[in-house]
Design a protein around this motif. Structure first.
Motif, PDB file in Angstrom:
ATOM      1  N   GLY A  70      13.167 -28.283 -20.290  1.00  0.00           N
ATOM      2  CA  GLY A  70      13.048 -26.975 -21.115  1.00  0.00           C
ATOM      3  C   GLY A  70      12.181 -26.061 -20.163  1.00  0.00           C
ATOM      4  N   GLY A  71      12.386 -24.880 -20.242  1.00  0.00           N
ATOM      5  CA  GLY A  71      11.649 -23.974 -19.572  1.00  0.00           C
ATOM      6  C   GLY A  71      11.429 -23.974 -18.170  1.00  0.00           C
ATOM      7  N   GLY A  72      10.476 -23.479 -17.385  1.00  0.00           N
ATOM      8  CA  GLY A  72      10.322 -23.303 -16.123  1.00  0.00           C
ATOM      9  C   GLY A  72       9.147 -24.263 -15.337  1.00  0.00           C
ATOM     10  N   GLU A  73       9.036 -23.967 -14.058  1.00  0.00           N
ATOM     11  CA  GLU A  73       8.193 -24.962 -13.419  1.00  0.00           C
ATOM     12  C   GLU A  73       6.556 -24.948 -14.144  1.00  0.00           C
ATOM     13  OE1 GLU A  73       6.323 -26.096  -9.120  1.00  0.00           O
ATOM     14  OE2 GLU A  73       8.369 -25.321  -9.281  1.00  0.00           O
ATOM     15  N   ALA A  74       6.235 -23.557 -14.357  1.00  0.00           N
ATOM     16  CA  ALA A  74       4.699 -23.464 -14.766  1.00  0.00           C
ATOM     17  C   ALA A  74       4.856 -23.924 -16.217  1.00  0.00           C
ATOM     18  CB  ALA A  74       4.304 -21.949 -14.697  1.00  0.00           C
ATOM     19  N   SER A  75       5.632 -23.640 -16.989  1.00  0.00           N
ATOM     20  CA  SER A  75       5.858 -23.900 -18.337  1.00  0.00           C
ATOM     21  C   SER A  75       5.514 -25.265 -18.538  1.00  0.00           C
ATOM     22  CB  SER A  75       6.985 -23.345 -19.335  1.00  0.00           C
ATOM     23  OG  SER A  75       7.153 -23.634 -20.374  1.00  0.00           O
ATOM     24  N   GLN A  76       6.504 -26.125 -17.744  1.00  0.00           N
ATOM     25  CA  GLN A  76       6.742 -27.704 -17.674  1.00  0.00           C
ATOM     26  C   GLN A  76       5.454 -28.356 -17.478  1.00  0.00           C
ATOM     27  OE1 GLN A  76      10.164 -29.351 -15.570  1.00  0.00           O
ATOM     28  NE2 GLN A  76      11.221 -28.726 -17.042  1.00  0.00           N
ATOM     29  N   ALA A  77       4.522 -27.741 -16.313  1.00  0.00           N
ATOM     30  CA  ALA A  77       3.195 -28.209 -15.844  1.00  0.00           C
ATOM     31  C   ALA A  77       2.321 -27.827 -17.289  1.00  0.00           C
ATOM     32  CB  ALA A  77       2.741 -27.409 -14.843  1.00  0.00           C
ATOM     33  N   GLY A  78       2.393 -26.919 -17.821  1.00  0.00           N
ATOM     34  CA  GLY A  78       1.512 -26.847 -18.970  1.00  0.00           C
ATOM     35  C   GLY A  78       1.864 -27.691 -20.137  1.00  0.00           C
ATOM     36  N   ALA A  79       3.172 -27.952 -20.431  1.00  0.00           N
ATOM     37  CA  ALA A  79       3.373 -28.881 -21.185  1.00  0.00           C
ATOM     38  C   ALA A  79       2.838 -30.455 -21.048  1.00  0.00           C
ATOM     39  CB  ALA A  79       5.055 -28.953 -21.606  1.00  0.00           C
ATOM     40  N   ILE A  80       3.126 -30.793 -19.845  1.00  0.00           N
ATOM     41  CA  ILE A  80       2.517 -32.120 -19.322  1.00  0.00           C
ATOM     42  C   ILE A  80       0.982 -32.059 -19.496  1.00  0.00           C
ATOM     43  CG2 ILE A  80       2.376 -33.409 -17.317  1.00  0.00           C
ATOM     44  CD1 ILE A  80       4.864 -32.239 -15.961  1.00  0.00           C
ATOM     45  N   ARG A  81       0.164 -30.816 -19.041  1.00  0.00           N
ATOM     46  CA  ARG A  81      -0.919 -31.026 -19.236  1.00  0.00           C
ATOM     47  C   ARG A  81      -1.456 -31.121 -20.769  1.00  0.00           C
ATOM     48  NH1 ARG A  81      -4.589 -25.408 -18.420  1.00  0.00           N
ATOM     49  NH2 ARG A  81      -3.529 -24.872 -20.376  1.00  0.00           N
ATOM     50  N   HIS A  82      -0.836 -30.581 -21.620  1.00  0.00           N
ATOM     51  CA  HIS A  82      -0.987 -30.723 -23.043  1.00  0.00           C
ATOM     52  C   HIS A  82      -0.687 -32.417 -23.491  1.00  0.00           C
ATOM     53  CE1 HIS A  82      -0.071 -29.632 -27.374  1.00  0.00           C
ATOM     54  NE2 HIS A  82      -1.110 -29.562 -27.183  1.00  0.00           N
ATOM     55  N   GLY A  83       0.427 -32.820 -22.975  1.00  0.00           N
ATOM     56  CA  GLY A  83       0.833 -34.138 -23.415  1.00  0.00           C
ATOM     57  C   GLY A  83      -0.298 -35.077 -22.875  1.00  0.00           C
ATOM     58  N   ILE A  84      -0.609 -34.941 -21.773  1.00  0.00           N
ATOM     59  CA  ILE A  84      -1.762 -35.914 -20.901  1.00  0.00           C
ATOM     60  C   ILE A  84      -3.097 -35.870 -22.013  1.00  0.00           C
ATOM     61  CG2 ILE A  84      -3.187 -36.537 -19.077  1.00  0.00           C
ATOM     62  CD1 ILE A  84      -0.946 -35.678 -17.315  1.00  0.00           C
TER      63      ILE A  84
END
Length: 131
Positions: A70-84
């Protein structure tokens, strides 16, 4: 041989959702079965994704496997950061104050507003014609 403990967390930003699996290891990070450098092309995305590890000085201590959609590249990077960040707290709850102070535990709730009927978009109206 005992199975290694895997720590799981979900990270979200806008419409992106990242499932993060964290286990002690050599520091390999894969996103959707690809090395993170290949999946996240932009350096900013790679930097954003590694912020929780940099903040807690745990770079190279964990093998991280991420599934993101879901979302774009920047949004996915933020989601990964939140998950980590959330997975690190599952591993060691004492890291919470440092991650919280850095603002890495806050979910970004901004999403696209829905289009309304009788309008051109979410807020944009059709042009008014007097005659």
């Amino acid at each position: 041989m005992a199975a290694e403990k895997v720590f799981y967390a979900t990270g979200r930003r806008k419409t992106s959702t990242a499932r993060v699996f964290l286990k002690p290891g050599k520091g390999t990070i894969t996103v959707n079965q690809l090395p993170y450098e290949k999946y996240l092309q932009r350096k900013t995305g790679q930097m954003i994704m590694q912020q929780p590890l940099d903040t807690t000085a745990l770079n190279g201590k964990f093998d991280i496997a991420v599934t993101v959609a879901g979302g774009g590249e920047a949004s996915q990077a933020g989601a990964i950061r939140h998950g980590i960040a959330r997975a690190l707290i599952a591993w060691n709850a004492e890291l919470r104050p440092a991650l919280k102070k850095a603002g890495l535990l806050t979910r970004d709730p901004r999403m696209k507003e829905r289009k309304k009927y009788g309008q051109r978009g979410a807020r944009a109206r059709y042009q008014y014609s007097k005659r």
